[in-house]
Write an enzyme that holds these catalytic residues in place. Structure first.
Site, mmCIF file in Angstrom:
data_model
loop_
_atom_site.group_PDB
_atom_site.id
_atom_site.type_symbol
_atom_site.label_atom_id
_atom_site.label_comp_id
_atom_site.label_asym_id
_atom_site.label_seq_id
_atom_site.Cartn_x
_atom_site.Cartn_y
_atom_site.Cartn_z
ATOM 1 N N CYS A 197 -5.790 -43.601 -4.573
ATOM 2 C CA CYS A 197 -4.814 -42.662 -4.035
ATOM 3 C C CYS A 197 -4.493 -42.975 -2.576
ATOM 4 C CB CYS A 197 -5.335 -41.224 -4.148
ATOM 5 S SG CYS A 197 -5.476 -40.654 -5.856
ATOM 6 N N LYS A 250 -15.198 -35.865 -12.519
ATOM 7 C CA LYS A 250 -14.604 -37.182 -12.280
ATOM 8 C C LYS A 250 -15.403 -37.955 -11.241
ATOM 9 C CE LYS A 250 -10.663 -39.241 -9.898
ATOM 10 N NZ LYS A 250 -11.481 -39.670 -8.751
ATOM 11 N N ASN A 251 -15.950 -37.252 -10.247
ATOM 12 C CA ASN A 251 -16.672 -37.917 -9.163
ATOM 13 C C ASN A 251 -18.119 -38.261 -9.521
ATOM 14 O OD1 ASN A 251 -14.392 -37.858 -7.612
ATOM 15 N ND2 ASN A 251 -15.007 -36.101 -6.382
ATOM 16 N N ARG A 296 -10.644 -47.686 -7.817
ATOM 17 C CA ARG A 296 -11.543 -48.237 -6.822
ATOM 18 C C ARG A 296 -12.979 -48.353 -7.352
ATOM 19 N NH1 ARG A 296 -9.279 -48.140 -1.785
ATOM 20 N NH2 ARG A 296 -11.307 -48.120 -0.762
ATOM 21 N N VAL A 301 -11.551 -35.128 6.762
ATOM 22 C CA VAL A 301 -12.160 -36.123 5.868
ATOM 23 C C VAL A 301 -11.224 -37.301 5.621
ATOM 24 C CG1 VAL A 301 -13.202 -36.504 3.604
ATOM 25 C CG2 VAL A 301 -13.587 -34.342 4.811
ATOM 26 N N ASP A 339 -10.919 -32.170 -1.370
ATOM 27 C CA ASP A 339 -10.190 -32.088 -2.640
ATOM 28 C C ASP A 339 -9.761 -30.662 -2.981
ATOM 29 O OD1 ASP A 339 -10.285 -34.794 -3.144
ATOM 30 O OD2 ASP A 339 -12.110 -34.703 -4.332
#
Length: 441
Positions: free
Chosen positions: A121, A23-24, A97, A333, A311
């Site tokens: 989020c 996803k990133n 975003r 983070v 994450d």
């Protein structure tokens, strides 16, 4: 319409799941196609909401996006790139975003960009100041307009010397996507170096970019006038892989994660082993399982790569509620990432959150009234509860807590999870989870 997941917990998850592109990385690689003067092909693309959002945004801007019905590969052709109506961009972006990352490529392609007010989020401020400051340093003109921000570069973008105060992944991506076709040389210090960043650099290099990564978090980009297309297989999603690994631990199950990559998960694998989780690492994936007996408590700090990913933290915290002793987790983070623990506490977990830095060194959130450290005591028996999903990783963490709990849980807001977990309900069904899905207005 929204969906409600009714979960009857206490069933170990066993079986096999497949994890595809990260996803990133995938949405950013799709955006990178805008920089080329030829079509690009992206392979190993997951069926997630973020891919749908970027597909819509690219199509609005004149990019032709064709999905292979068999493989799911995407062919992206930017030759007809154009300006899109701001209202349409806003409608298609939703809470994503991603639009901020279209700015550099759109300026190179059509001379301007518009980004709506952004969502995402709710795990911290995540300001876009880094992005806007970066674009200004490239020579862009940033104007606030109703509903969003208009960005242009009458004289084109030019190379810059940029220093990030924190190794932000998003800001690093912004620099890469803006600098590759900017005039002159860009030097970025304090850059993020996550595997997804390196994979994006690989995409851009295939297109003709000249990018070097130094050992001190410095990235140097020599701008080129034109870029071609790419043919690239996205790296696997290490965050989804780690989530299924934690699910195996929490439910006392046994899950083979096809596509999980040892190379990109070494820090997680070390931690998983310390907790007492079992693993068998293969060429095509990793088997994660509960060994039986007690799990071990941990002292853990999240950090940027190559540290322990933020994450990975939330699913692992659920596992630590089942460890025999006291665990301490220091989040460095995102400042508000422990909001998801409220639901775990209602389910019977013993978790205390603190403002102090309960880690080896003070972090940037210390003395700022952020609840960014957690003390978890275990093991505790989790009980079913009504849960509303707060964010992507927290939501999946709530799911695995409900799957491990005794009794029944009702989980709402699960559509958020579709942003990053491909067909997660099908995968849960294949692993033997006991649940129903109903739709409500």
């Amino acid at each position: 319409m929204s969906s409600v997941l009714t979960i009857r917990g206490g069933v170990p998850l066993t079986g096999r799941v497949s994890v595809r592109g990260a996803k990133n990385l995938v949405p950013k690689a799709m955006v990178a196609a805008l920089l080329g003067n030829e079509p690009s092909v992206l392979r190993n693309v997951p069926e997630i909401k973020d891919v749908e959002v970027v597909t819509s945004l690219l199509q609005l801007h004149g990019v032709t996006v064709v999905k292979d019905p068999l493989s799911g590969d995407l062919t992206l052709d930017p030759k007809a790139a154009k300006t899109a109506p701001s209202t349409a961009i806003d409608a298609h972006a939703g809470d994503s975003r991603i639009p901020i990352l279209l700015c550099g490529p759109l300026i190179h392609a059509i001379g301007e960009a518009f980004i709506p007010d952004l969502g995402g989020c709710k795990i911290g401020d995540r300001p876009i100041d880094y992005h806007l400051n970066v674009l200004r340093q490239f020579g862009a003109v940033v104007e606030k307009r109703p509903g969003g921000i208009h960005i242009s570069a009458p004289k084109g973008l030019h190379g810059a010397k940029i220093n990030l105060p924190y190794p932000s992944v998003g800001a690093t991506e912004q620099v890469l996507l803006s600098a590759t076709r900017a005039e002159g040389i860009t030097e970025l210090s304090g850059a993020a170096t996550e595997p997804e960043i390196i994979d994006l650099i690989a995409v851009l290099q295939k297109m003709g970019a000249i990018i070097s990564v130094q050992t001190d978090r410095t990235i140097r980009i020599e701008g080129v006038r034109d870029l071609g297309g790419y043919n690239h297989r996205a790296l696997s999603d290490r965050n989804e892989s780690a989530s299924w690994a934690s699910a195996a631990l929490v439910t006392r199950g046994d899950i083979f994660v096809e596509g999980a990559s040892q190379r990109d998960m070494m820090t997680f694998l070390n931690t998983y082993r310390k907790v007492g989780g079992g693993m068998d690492i293969g060429e095509d994936g990793i088997r994660f399982y509960h060994r039986g007996g007690k799990l071990n408590p941990l002292v853990l700090e999240t950090d940027v790569h190559p540290g322990f990913m933020t994450d990975w933290q939330q699913p692992l915290v659920v596992a630590l509620t089942q460890a025999d002793g006291v665990s301490i987790v220091h989040e460095t983070v995102y400042e508000n990432r422990f909001g998801f623990t409220d639901a775990l506490i209602r389910m019977g977990a013993s978790i205390q959150v603190h403002r102090e830095c309960l880690g080896s060194v003070p972090c940037r959130f210390g003395q700022r009234n952020f609840l960014h450290s957690a003390v978890i005591s275990g093991p505790t028996q989790l009980k079913g509860a009504d849960i509303d999903v707060p964010d992507l990783r927290g939501g999946f963490s709530h799911l695995i807590a409900a799957l491990a709990a005794s009794g029944t849980s009702r989980v709402t807001g699960i559509d958020i999870i579709n942003r990053g977990y491909e067909r997660f309900t099908e995968k849960l069904s294949g692993l033997g989870a006991d649940f129903d899905i109903t739709s409500t207005k």
